[in-house]
Write a protein that holds these residues in place. Structure first.
Motif: not given
Length: 255
Positions: A42, A45, A87, A89, A95-98, A100, A122
């Motif tokens: 992604v 990331h 993505e 927060y 910052r964007k987290d993930l 998936w 993050t």
């Protein structure tokens, strides 16, 4: 013009060349030469999933991250089928987290397989890897959609919860339980979202009213009780928690 008979040394060299050519052709046509690499990631990331496949079937799966390289054994023997990501927060920084979700099915049978869930935060760099089962259900065929808020994923369980003495229904004729999955500071997990369960209640009530099998109709009635509780912000029942087939296989940290 005359021809000389080749000597024994010359014959040995010819035979060696022939054997070398034969071996080369055999290696070229062997299954090992048919291996292919598929790399999933992604953008933005620091994670990637490296799949080694033969005719689409995974023979090796490696997760690469700043924590190193980890082998993901449960994926071996499956076929990549698709992926989605969000993505959110989730950990309080900017910052964007993930979150998936990657889907894998059995070769020649898309009705069974597994989901691979990868969560990444993050603020404290950390990743979680989780697997859960995939099974074909009535959700795959009914023309009804459930809409989830951004950052929320839906996990369709292969089965209904085992309510009391009722059978545990599953399969393509059963409207199974749907779990709302969110990324938390402790990783991806079941986090009830009331607005989703209000939608699920309406859909399930319609299906329950048309159900002809008495025991499954009764199971749907119990399911509606759970959905109503969750739609009001209440806690899931013990049966719902026990039905949550969720297995964490990795937790990684790095700096």
């Amino acid at each position: 013009m005359s021809f000389r008979k080749p000597g024994s040394k010359h014959l040995v060299r010819l035979l060696a060349a022939f054997l070398a050519l034969t071996l080369c052709l055999l290696l070229t046509s062997s299954p090992a030469a048919a291996q292919h690499l598929k790399i999933l990631s992604v953008p933005g990331h620091p994670l990637s999933l490296v799949l080694e496949t033969s005719e689409g079937v995974i023979s090796s799966a490696l997760l690469r991250s700043p924590a190193g390289i980890q082998k993901i054994l449960p994926l071996e023997g499956f076929v990549y089928a698709g992926e989605t990501f969000a993505e959110p927060y989730a950990d309080g920084d900017i910052r964007k987290d993930l979150l998936w979700t990657i889907t894998f099915t059995r070769p020649g049978d898309r009705s069974r397989g597994i989901y691979l869930w990868i969560g990444l935060t993050t603020r404290i760099p950390r990743a979680w890897v989780i697997i859960s089962p995939l099974g074909q259900t009535y959700w795959d065929t009914i023309p009804m959609k459930v809409y989830a808020p951004r950052g929320t994923a839906l996990f369709v369980s292969p089965n209904l919860p085992a309510y009391g003495d009722l059978p545990q229904f599953g399969g393509n004729r059963t409207l199974t339980f749907v779990y709302t999955i969110a990324l938390t500071p402790e990783g991806p997990n079941f986090l009830p979202v009331p607005e989703v369960y209000r939608q699920l209640y309406t859909i399930t009530a319609t299906i329950r009213d048309a159900e002809q099998i008495t025991e499954r109709r009764e199971a749907y009635s119990r399911l509606l009780e759970d959905y109503e509780t969750l739609s009001r912000g209440g806690k899931p029942s013990t049966e719902v928690i026990q039905n949550f087939t969720w297995k964490r296989i990795l937790c990684l940290d790095w700096r």
